[in-house]
Design an enzyme around this catalytic site. Structure first.
Site, mmCIF file in Angstrom:
data_model
loop_
_atom_site.group_PDB
_atom_site.id
_atom_site.type_symbol
_atom_site.label_atom_id
_atom_site.label_comp_id
_atom_site.label_asym_id
_atom_site.label_seq_id
_atom_site.Cartn_x
_atom_site.Cartn_y
_atom_site.Cartn_z
ATOM 1 N N ASP A 81 26.484 -1.955 47.249
ATOM 2 C CA ASP A 81 26.625 -0.935 48.289
ATOM 3 C C ASP A 81 26.326 0.441 47.705
ATOM 4 O O ASP A 81 26.545 0.654 46.513
ATOM 5 C CB ASP A 81 28.091 -0.861 48.762
ATOM 6 C CG ASP A 81 28.342 -1.642 50.029
ATOM 7 O OD1 ASP A 81 27.422 -2.308 50.510
ATOM 8 O OD2 ASP A 81 29.475 -1.583 50.522
ATOM 9 N N TYR A 92 27.461 4.274 46.946
ATOM 10 C CA TYR A 92 28.775 4.902 46.776
ATOM 11 C C TYR A 92 29.235 5.458 48.123
ATOM 12 O O TYR A 92 28.435 5.979 48.903
ATOM 13 C CB TYR A 92 28.702 6.031 45.750
ATOM 14 C CG TYR A 92 28.407 5.584 44.340
ATOM 15 C CD1 TYR A 92 29.244 4.687 43.687
ATOM 16 C CD2 TYR A 92 27.313 6.075 43.649
ATOM 17 C CE1 TYR A 92 28.990 4.284 42.384
ATOM 18 C CE2 TYR A 92 27.046 5.681 42.339
ATOM 19 C CZ TYR A 92 27.887 4.785 41.711
ATOM 20 O OH TYR A 92 27.642 4.390 40.418
ATOM 21 N N PHE A 125 23.813 2.692 41.571
ATOM 22 C CA PHE A 125 24.560 3.197 40.411
ATOM 23 C C PHE A 125 24.365 4.695 40.159
ATOM 24 O O PHE A 125 25.043 5.271 39.311
ATOM 25 C CB PHE A 125 24.227 2.408 39.129
ATOM 26 C CG PHE A 125 24.671 0.980 39.163
ATOM 27 C CD1 PHE A 125 26.010 0.645 39.034
ATOM 28 C CD2 PHE A 125 23.761 -0.049 39.346
ATOM 29 C CE1 PHE A 125 26.437 -0.680 39.078
ATOM 30 C CE2 PHE A 125 24.170 -1.373 39.394
ATOM 31 C CZ PHE A 125 25.516 -1.690 39.261
ATOM 32 N N HIS A 177 29.561 -7.466 35.417
ATOM 33 C CA HIS A 177 29.340 -6.175 36.069
ATOM 34 C C HIS A 177 29.930 -5.054 35.202
ATOM 35 O O HIS A 177 30.931 -5.262 34.515
ATOM 36 C CB HIS A 177 30.002 -6.193 37.452
ATOM 37 C CG HIS A 177 29.568 -5.089 38.348
ATOM 38 N ND1 HIS A 177 30.159 -3.841 38.329
ATOM 39 C CD2 HIS A 177 28.597 -5.028 39.292
ATOM 40 C CE1 HIS A 177 29.570 -3.075 39.222
ATOM 41 N NE2 HIS A 177 28.612 -3.758 39.818
#
Length: 221
Positions: free
Chosen positions: A65, A67, A78, A187
């Site tokens: 998704d 932020y 990211f 992750h």
């Protein structure tokens, strides 16, 4: 449907833009922007594509998704805008780069510099409602980004795919590891990274070694 997106991607994805699901998706997204606070800004929804044309793609990083905090999302997974504090996952990414390549910690979390070198920073879902992670999942974005990955897989060879965490690895199942270099790890989010399997994965040096072996320029991480 006329979608404002970089021209090479537009030609490649035009058949997706004509699908009924995509029209429904855009109707949903437009309504959300009218009635809710949604990120990233509308003009940056397709920023990952605009900053990294199809013929320039060398590396693909899959996120989930955007932020969902004010001012953070800029359409690249990211990545955050200049002047915005780095989220924990991004800090862990830079820590691994620092350990792997002995690069200094950057002053900004804006990853446009990666995109311009051929890193496609692709979220599975391209929009999100403020303070509501996952709020735009299940409305068609995942089908669209699956189509993007399928075209990359089919029409290119020798890409590097960085699949961090179970979600990205599940989404990356359509990638042919005989045609492409696929790297997997935990992750970089703190809970996952601190449990082991993120730090020390050396994905950034492995990526550059592979690109160099193909006669391609390395990424300046």
């Amino acid at each position: 449907m006329d979608v404002k997106i970089e021209t090479s991607w537009k030609a490649l994805l035009q058949t997706e833009f004509e699908q009924p699901y995509f029209a429904e998706l855009i109707d949903f997204v437009k309504q959300q922007y009218k009635t809710q606070q949604v990120y990233p800004p509308g003009k940056l929804i397709f920023n990952a594509f605009d900053k990294c044309p199809f013929d320039k793609v060398k590396v693909v990083i899959l996120g989930q998704d955007p932020y969902h905090g004010r001012g953070q999302a800029n359409g690249l997974c990211f990545s955050v805008n200049d002047g915005i504090p780095m989220p924990p996952s991004l800090i862990n990414i830079f820590k691994e780069i620092q350990n792997d390549l002995e690069k200094p910690f950057p002053k900004t979390g804006n990853l446009e510099r990666w995109a311009e070198q051929g890193v496609l920073l692709l979220n599975a879902t391209l929009t999100v409602r403020e303070a509501s992670p996952g709020s735009h999942q299940g409305h068609g974005w995942e089908r669209f980004t699956d189509a993007v990955i399928q075209r990359l897989n089919d029409k290119k060879e020798g890409l590097v795919f960085l699949l961090w965490g179970k979600y990205a690895q599940d989404k990356g199942r359509i990638i042919d590891p005989k045609k492409h270099f696929v790297l997997k790890s935990k992750h970089p989010s703190p809970m996952s990274a601190n449990a082991g399997g993120w730090f020390g994965n050396k994905h950034f040096s492995q990526t550059n070694n592979y690109l160099r072996s193909k006669g391609l320029s390395e990424i300046e991480w």
